[in-house]
Design an enzyme around this catalytic site. Structure first.
Site: not given
Ligand code: C5P
Length: 410
Positions: A215-218, A282
Site C-alpha cells: 500500500g502507500n501512505r495516501s 495514489a
C-alpha cells in the site's frame, strides 16, 4: 483571493479557553469586509467579555434568548429566525464538546443552539477542547454525524493544550479558519451545475496473501476535499475511494475499491458519462504477480529473504486519455526531486489538461496533513505555485481551473 465584502457571517463562540482567539477571527472577518454578528453561549462570557467582540464587530453581541426582565418585550425574540435567514455562513469557533453534542441532536436551549436550527446557510465548526474530550467516542460520533449532515468540521490542531496535556484539541490558526470560510463561500458559485465529476482518492492496496498487502501512505484527504468542493459548486460527484476511513462528503456518491485494477474498472465504467476526471488517488504502480492463497509462513519463505515478484499496474489516466471525447483530465504528481520537470513530462505523457504537483517533504504538505502546498501546471506548461492552504481551498483553486477548461454552456 476572494474577499468577504458584504458577506453576512455569524460567529458563534462557546465556552472554551480558546474563546480569546475568536477576537482575532472577528478582526480578520471585519477586515475582509464581512458583516459579523457575534453570538455567544452564556459559558463563553465567562472567558471573554461580550464587550470585546461588540467593539471589534461594531455590533451588539447576542447571548440571551429572553429579556433580563421576564415578560418584557424584546427585539431579540425572533432574532434567531431572522439571523438564520440573514447569514451567508455560520462559524462556531471554538466549538465545545457540549455545544457540538447539542447541535448534533438538535437541541435549542440557548440563543446559539436555537440559531443553528434556524440556519439556512452552511455551518462550520472548529472543535476545540482537551484531547480526551475530543477523542471520546461520544464526541467523535457527534462529529461524524455532523459531517454526514454536511457540516464543515475544521480539524483541531495538535499541540500543547491549556491543561498541560498534548494532543489534538487546539483551535487552528485564524488564517486557516479564514481560508475555510473563504473557500466555502467561494464554492457557493455553483459553476459546475449539471457537470458530472469523477474523483479518485486515497491509496490502493495490492494483496500479497490473505492478510498482507502493498500500500502507500495516501490519506485520501485531498481527493475527499475535491469531491466536497465539486458538490458545493453544483456538480454531480462520484468519489472512487481506496481504503480510507474518511466520512463521505454529503451529496457525493461513493464507490469503495481496494486494488488499482478495481479502481481502473470503477473509473472506466463511468468515464464516458463524465465531464471531468480528477485522479487524486495514489495508485500503486506495481502489484504482486500472484496472490498467495494462504498466509505466507516465515518458515516457508526461506531463510532470510522473501522475494515478491511484481508486475506493473495499468495506468488509469493514460487509459482514460485514450478514450476521451470531451472529458477534462486532471492528474497529481508527487515528486521529491526536479518536481517541475517531472510534472511537465507527466502531464504531456498522460495527455492531461492540468497536473497538480506536490512535494510531501514541504512543511504543511505531508501525508495526512489538513493543508497542502501545490503548483498547478496547465496545457501551456506555465507553473502557478499556490501558498500553503487548507486542502478544501486547494480543491477550489483546482476547480477554478477546471471550470475555465470546460466548454462554455450552450
Ligand atoms: O506516474 P505517476 O504515478 O506519478 O502519476 C500520478 C498520476 O497518475 C496521479 O494522478 C495518479 O492518480 C495517476 N495514476 C493512474 N494510474 C496509475 C498510476 C497513477 O491513473 N497506475
Amino acid at each position: 483571493m476572494p474577499t468577504l465584502t458584504g458577506r453576512h457571517i455569524i460567529l458563534g463562540i462557546t465556552g472554551g479557553i480558546a474563546a480569546y482567539k475568536s477576537a482575532l477571527l472577528v478582526r480578520d472577518l471585519v477586515r475582509e469586509g464581512a458583516e459579523v454578528q457575534v453570538v455567544m453561549t452564556p459559558a463563553a462570557t465567562q472567558f471573554v467579555t461580550p464587550l470585546t467582540f461588540a467593539t471589534l464587530s461594531r455590533r451588539d453581541v447576542i447571548v440571551e434568548m429572553f429579556p433580563a426582565t421576564p415578560g418584557q418585550p424584546t427585539a431579540q425574540w425572533t432574532a434567531h429566525i431572522d439571523l438564520g435567514v440573514w447569514a451567508d455562513l455560520m462559524l462556531i469557533a471554538p466549538a465545545t464538546a457540549n455545544t457540538l453534542a447539542k447541535i448534533t441532536v438538535g437541541m435549542a436551549d440557548n440563543f446559539l443552539t436555537s440559531l443553528v436550527l434556524a440556519l439556512r446557510g452552511p455551518l462550520v465548526v472548529a472543535p476545540t477542547m482537551d484531547v480526551d474530550m475530543y477523542q471520546h467516542t461520544a464526541t467523535q460520533r457527534n462529529l461524524a454525524l455532523l459531517r454526514e449532515r454536511g457540516v464543515h468540521v475544521i480539524e483541531p490542531e495538535s499541540g500543547e493544550l491549556a491543561s498541560g496535556l498534548t494532543g489534538p484539541g487546539r483551535l487552528p490558526d485564524p488564517a486557516i479558519i479564514m481560508d475555510v470560510v473563504r473557500a466555502i463561500l467561494a464554492g457557493r458559485k455553483r459553476d459546475l451545475e449539471g457537470k458530472q465529476v469523477l474523483v479518485t482518492a486515497g491509496p490502493t492496496q495490492e494483496p500479497i496473501d490473505p492478510v498482507r498487502y502493498i500500500g502507500n501512505r495516501s490519506s485520501g484527504k485531498m481527493g475527499f476535499a475535491l469531491a466536497e468542493a465539486a458538490v458545493a459548486r453544483g456538480a454531480r460527484v462520484t468519489l472512487i475511494a481506496g481504503p480510507v476511513h474518511l466520512p463521505t462528503p454529503s451529496g457525493a456518491d461513493r464507490v469503495d475499491v481496494s486494488t488499482a485494477q478495481e479502481m481502473m474498472d470503477a473509473v472506466l465504467g463511468r468515464f464516458e458519462n463524465c465531464d471531468v476526471l480528477i485522479m487524486a488517488a495514489a495508485v500503486g504502480d506495481f502489484t504482486p504477480a500472484a496472490v498467495a492463497q494462504s498466509k505466507i509462513k516465515r518458515e516457508k519463505a526461506g531463510a532470510a529473504h522473501l522475494t515478491i515478484e511484481c508486475v506493473q499496474n495499468p495506468d488509469i489516466l493514460r487509459t482514460a486519455a485514450e478514450r476521451r471525447s470531451r472529458q477534462i483530465l486532471v492528474g497529481f504528481a508527487l515528486e521529491t526531486d526536479n518536481g517541475l520537470t517531472h510534472a511537465r513530462e507527466k502531464r504531456t505523457a498522460k495527455k492531461l489538461d492540468l497536473i497538480v504537483l506536490n512535494d510531501p517533504r514541504v512543511e504543511g504538505a505531508a501525508f495526512g496533513a489538513e493543508t497542502n502546498v501545490v503548483t498547478l501546471i496547465g496545457r501551456d506548461d506555465t507553473a502557478t505555485p499556490l501558498p500553503l492552504l487548507p486542502k478544501l481551498e486547494v480543491a477550489h483553486h483546482i476547480l477554478d481551473r477546471v471550470v475555465h477548461l470546460l466548454p462554455p454552456a450552450r
